[in-house]
Enzyme design. Structure first.
Site, short mmCIF file in Angstrom:
data_model
loop_
_atom_site.label_atom_id
_atom_site.label_comp_id
_atom_site.label_asym_id
_atom_site.label_seq_id
_atom_site.Cartn_x
_atom_site.Cartn_y
_atom_site.Cartn_z
N THR A 16 0.82 -1.21 0.00
CA THR A 16 0.00 0.00 0.00
C THR A 16 0.86 1.26 0.00
OG1 THR A 16 -1.81 -1.12 1.15
CG2 THR A 16 -1.77 1.28 1.29
N THR A 95 1.15 -4.30 4.44
CA THR A 95 0.84 -4.59 5.84
C THR A 95 0.29 -6.01 6.06
OG1 THR A 95 -1.41 -3.69 5.62
CG2 THR A 95 0.33 -2.16 6.32
#
Length: 312
Positions: A16, A95
């Site tokens: 991300t 993540t």
């Protein structure tokens, strides 16, 4: 005090932090792994005058992390850490599987220099992205003269590789360290340490089988209401080498599932018992037939994978 003379290498793997969306208000409908790691570094003005190198190791959404990327990443981290002029390595990562990659690198490399994973919960195109500050903090930790081992730096907090886990789906401070708590934090560019840095004897890169396609198959099964042994027996028929059971509570397993796991263990499949609880290790069950680990299931799986390769 930070090390002002040494070089930090930033390795990009996507995630991300390198993601983009069509709108700056879109924090979920983005595509991960779109921007090169060099672009991430250049987007942080405070990094421009620091001795840094950037290298793209992979470009993927970390939900799609694979063994081949792990192997390449471990080799590149090991290569750069061996350079005298390099004081630490930073890895930009997604993540979703950060906790697994961190544990893998700590067990394989056990570095005496810092290896700092960092990430973001918002894409780079967000109105207020969290990636730039996280990257700056990660470089600061990598330059800290006392830092060592594999850690994760997200939302100003330093988590050890053994304990770090993703605990929230969306908020910026999405990571925790369980009962152990964080190693420290980064405040205005300064590292504030609360407990020791990760240490441990490395297994070494030689433990990894050269062809990732040949790495042992290790799976996770969960104990739950009406859990039977059908899945365990099916996995055994597929040639599984190891099984982690995410047990309920303090390591309890449904009796039918436990029977199947004991059968698998008797047939030569390695089994580890973890807990599906968010906090706390299994205590007081060391004498059970199914071995216990204090690791969360995702890391117990990595541990078992490495044990199987080391045993071979």
């Amino acid at each position: 005090m930070q090390n002002q003379s040494k070089r930090v290498v930033v390795l990009g793997t996507g995630g991300t932090i390198a993601g983009t969306a069509a709108s700056s208000s879109d924090h979920t409908g983005y595509r991960a792994g779109q921007l090169a790691v060099q672009a991430l570094v250049e987007a942080v003005p405070a990094l421009r005058d620091m001795p840094l190198e950037a290298e793209q190791v992979a470009q993927l959404d970390s939900k799609d992390m694979d063994y081949a990327t792990w192997q390449t990443l471990a080799r590149r981290v090991g290569h750069h850490l061996a350079r005298e002029e390099v004081c630490g390595v930073v890895i930009t990562h997604g993540t979703d599987t950060l906790e697994e990659t961190a544990y893998f690198l700590q067990r394989v490399l056990g570095p005496t220099k810092p290896v700092v994973l960092t990430a973001a919960m918002r894409p780079a195109t967000a109105l207020h992205p969290d990636g730039p500050q996280n990257l700056l903090d990660a470089v600061g930790v990598a330059r800290h003269p006392q830092a060592r081992g594999v850690v994760a730096v997200v939302a100003g907090t330093i988590h050890g590789a053994i304990e770090v886990r993703k605990v929230h789906t969306y908020r910026l401070d999405a990571f925790g360290s369980g009962d152990a708590g964080p190693i420290g934090c980064v405040e205005e560019g300064r590292v504030r340490q609360w407990r020791p840095w990760p240490q441990g004897e490395p297994l070494g890169l030689g433990v990894l089988e050269p062809d990732p396609a040949g790495w042992p198959r290790v799976e996770i099964v969960t104990s739950h209401t009406h859990a039977d042994g059908a899945l365990v027996r099916a996995l055994c028929n597929l040639g599984v080498a190891g099984l982690v059971v995410a047990a309920t509570g303090n390591g309890t397993v449904h009796r039918e599932l436990e029977t199947a796991l004991l059968e698998a263990q008797a047939a030569g499949v390695r089994v580890l018992r973890s807990t599906r609880c968010l906090e706390g290790p299994i205590v007081g069950r060391e004498g059970d037939a199914l071995p216990v680990t204090p690791l969360i299931p995702s890391k117990a799986r990595v541990e078992l994978l490495l044990r199987l390769m080391a045993g071979r």
